[in-house]
Design a protein around this motif. Structure first.
Motif, PDB file in Angstrom:
ATOM      1  N   UNK A  42      18.695   5.157  24.660  1.00  0.00           N
ATOM      2  CA  UNK A  42      17.633   4.674  23.784  1.00  0.00           C
ATOM      3  C   UNK A  42      16.739   5.830  23.355  1.00  0.00           C
ATOM      4  N   UNK A  43      16.360   5.840  22.070  1.00  0.00           N
ATOM      5  CA  UNK A  43      15.467   6.876  21.549  1.00  0.00           C
ATOM      6  C   UNK A  43      14.092   6.259  21.317  1.00  0.00           C
ATOM      7  N   UNK A  44      13.087   6.833  21.967  1.00  0.00           N
ATOM      8  CA  UNK A  44      11.712   6.381  21.790  1.00  0.00           C
ATOM      9  C   UNK A  44      11.269   6.779  20.392  1.00  0.00           C
ATOM     10  N   UNK A  45      10.888   5.804  19.580  1.00  0.00           N
ATOM     11  CA  UNK A  45      10.557   6.090  18.186  1.00  0.00           C
ATOM     12  C   UNK A  45       9.238   6.831  18.059  1.00  0.00           C
ATOM     13  N   UNK A  46       8.287   6.600  18.975  1.00  0.00           N
ATOM     14  CA  UNK A  46       6.988   7.258  18.868  1.00  0.00           C
ATOM     15  C   UNK A  46       7.056   8.763  19.148  1.00  0.00           C
ATOM     16  N   UNK A  47       7.825   9.174  20.171  1.00  0.00           N
ATOM     17  CA  UNK A  47       7.838  10.596  20.520  1.00  0.00           C
ATOM     18  C   UNK A  47       9.199  11.260  20.380  1.00  0.00           C
TER      19      UNK A  47
ATOM     20  N   UNK B 137      11.856  11.089  22.256  1.00  0.00           N
ATOM     21  CA  UNK B 137      12.601  11.356  23.493  1.00  0.00           C
ATOM     22  C   UNK B 137      13.715  10.327  23.673  1.00  0.00           C
ATOM     23  N   UNK B 138      14.802  10.770  24.262  1.00  0.00           N
ATOM     24  CA  UNK B 138      15.934   9.888  24.527  1.00  0.00           C
ATOM     25  C   UNK B 138      16.007   9.600  26.019  1.00  0.00           C
ATOM     26  N   UNK B 139      16.177   8.315  26.344  1.00  0.00           N
ATOM     27  CA  UNK B 139      16.300   7.921  27.750  1.00  0.00           C
ATOM     28  C   UNK B 139      17.586   7.126  27.937  1.00  0.00           C
ATOM     29  N   UNK B 140      18.078   7.102  29.172  1.00  0.00           N
ATOM     30  CA  UNK B 140      19.211   6.259  29.537  1.00  0.00           C
ATOM     31  C   UNK B 140      18.655   5.038  30.258  1.00  0.00           C
ATOM     32  N   UNK B 141      19.179   3.868  29.914  1.00  0.00           N
ATOM     33  CA  UNK B 141      18.710   2.646  30.555  1.00  0.00           C
ATOM     34  C   UNK B 141      19.911   1.737  30.787  1.00  0.00           C
ATOM     35  N   UNK B 142      19.899   1.016  31.904  1.00  0.00           N
ATOM     36  CA  UNK B 142      20.982   0.094  32.232  1.00  0.00           C
ATOM     37  C   UNK B 142      20.419  -1.321  32.307  1.00  0.00           C
TER      38      UNK B 142
ATOM     39  N   UNK C 136       6.961  -0.289  24.361  1.00  0.00           N
ATOM     40  CA  UNK C 136       7.268   0.776  23.410  1.00  0.00           C
ATOM     41  C   UNK C 136       8.479   0.377  22.571  1.00  0.00           C
ATOM     42  N   UNK C 137       8.581   0.955  21.380  1.00  0.00           N
ATOM     43  CA  UNK C 137       9.687   0.655  20.485  1.00  0.00           C
ATOM     44  C   UNK C 137      10.780   1.713  20.648  1.00  0.00           C
ATOM     45  N   UNK C 138      12.000   1.256  20.874  1.00  0.00           N
ATOM     46  CA  UNK C 138      13.154   2.137  21.053  1.00  0.00           C
ATOM     47  C   UNK C 138      14.247   1.777  20.061  1.00  0.00           C
ATOM     48  N   UNK C 139      15.025   2.794  19.665  1.00  0.00           N
ATOM     49  CA  UNK C 139      16.194   2.569  18.835  1.00  0.00           C
ATOM     50  C   UNK C 139      17.427   2.796  19.698  1.00  0.00           C
ATOM     51  N   UNK C 140      18.411   1.899  19.604  1.00  0.00           N
ATOM     52  CA  UNK C 140      19.639   2.035  20.380  1.00  0.00           C
ATOM     53  C   UNK C 140      20.495   3.123  19.722  1.00  0.00           C
ATOM     54  N   UNK C 141      20.704   4.232  20.451  1.00  0.00           N
ATOM     55  CA  UNK C 141      21.541   5.318  19.950  1.00  0.00           C
ATOM     56  C   UNK C 141      23.000   4.990  20.218  1.00  0.00           C
ATOM     57  N   UNK C 142      23.284   4.575  21.439  1.00  0.00           N
ATOM     58  CA  UNK C 142      24.636   4.122  21.786  1.00  0.00           C
ATOM     59  C   UNK C 142      24.558   3.187  22.988  1.00  0.00           C
TER      60      UNK C 142
END
Length: 188
Positions: free
Chosen positions: A41-46, A48-53, A18-24
């Motif tokens: 990360x913000x999922x560009x398709x839907x 939604x924002x997720x946290x990832x390490x 999936x394509x994500x945009x780095x929010x911070x």
């Protein structure tokens, strides 16, 4: 191929297909153990924002994106129709891909983000500030509030409802911030 050291706000990456945009992002070096990068990360398709390490130095897959100016023409049952401002090519974009699409009016220029390898539309962004005419709002009554920053609902020409100060009346032109959906200023 890039690593986590190349991360920047606004950068697009591919993660789990999936394509994500780095929010911070934040690089963390604890006193004990390896360094890591905490990201939002913000999922560009839907949307939604997720946290990832990520562990520091981990390989990431950057996605090349291109921003192109398009003019909003009209909406039909297929979606929103846009025309490229230089090539006059027309495309149809689903309303779900446009953030705050109810603040968009005909003739407005939006910035459409394309995935360059797949040549697919990722998102469409409205300008930060748009001018709108208030089509309906209740009259504000002096002494109606105890605080100085009281707001009331107002319907603008596109049908969207936003909060405006009490002194705004029907028929006035205002500027609206499309990122926060808030009243920005009155146009004199």
């Amino acid at each position: 191929m890039a690593t986590t050291a190349d991360l920047k706000n606004g950068m697009c990456i591919e993660l789990n297909g999936k394509t994500f945009m780095v929010v911070e992002f934040q690089h963390v070096k604890p006193g004990k153990g390896p360094a890591f990068v905490r990201t939002k990360l913000k999922n560009i398709e839907n949307g939604r924002t997720i946290d990832n390490t990520f562990t520091a130095g981990e390989k990431i897959e950057p996605v090349r994106v291109e921003r192109r100016p398009y003019q909003f023409l009209y909406e039909d049952d297929m979606g929103c129709n846009f025309m490229h401002t230089e090539t006059f090519e027309q495309i149809v974009i689903n309303r779900d891909l446009i953030e705050n699409s109810d603040l968009m009016k005909e003739g407005q220029i939006v910035e459409v983000m394309f995935h360059t390898e797949k040549d697919t539309v990722l998102t469409a962004e409205l300008p930060p500030i748009v001018e709108m005419e208030v089509t309906y709002t209740e009259p504000g009554v002096k002494g109606d509030t105890a605080s100085s920053n009281a707001l009331k609902p107002a319907t603008v020409e596109t049908g969207a409802t936003i909060k405006v100060p009490l002194f705004i009346t029907t028929g006035e032109k205002i500027r609206v911030d499309t990122r926060t959906r808030e009243y920005y200023e009155r146009i004199k």
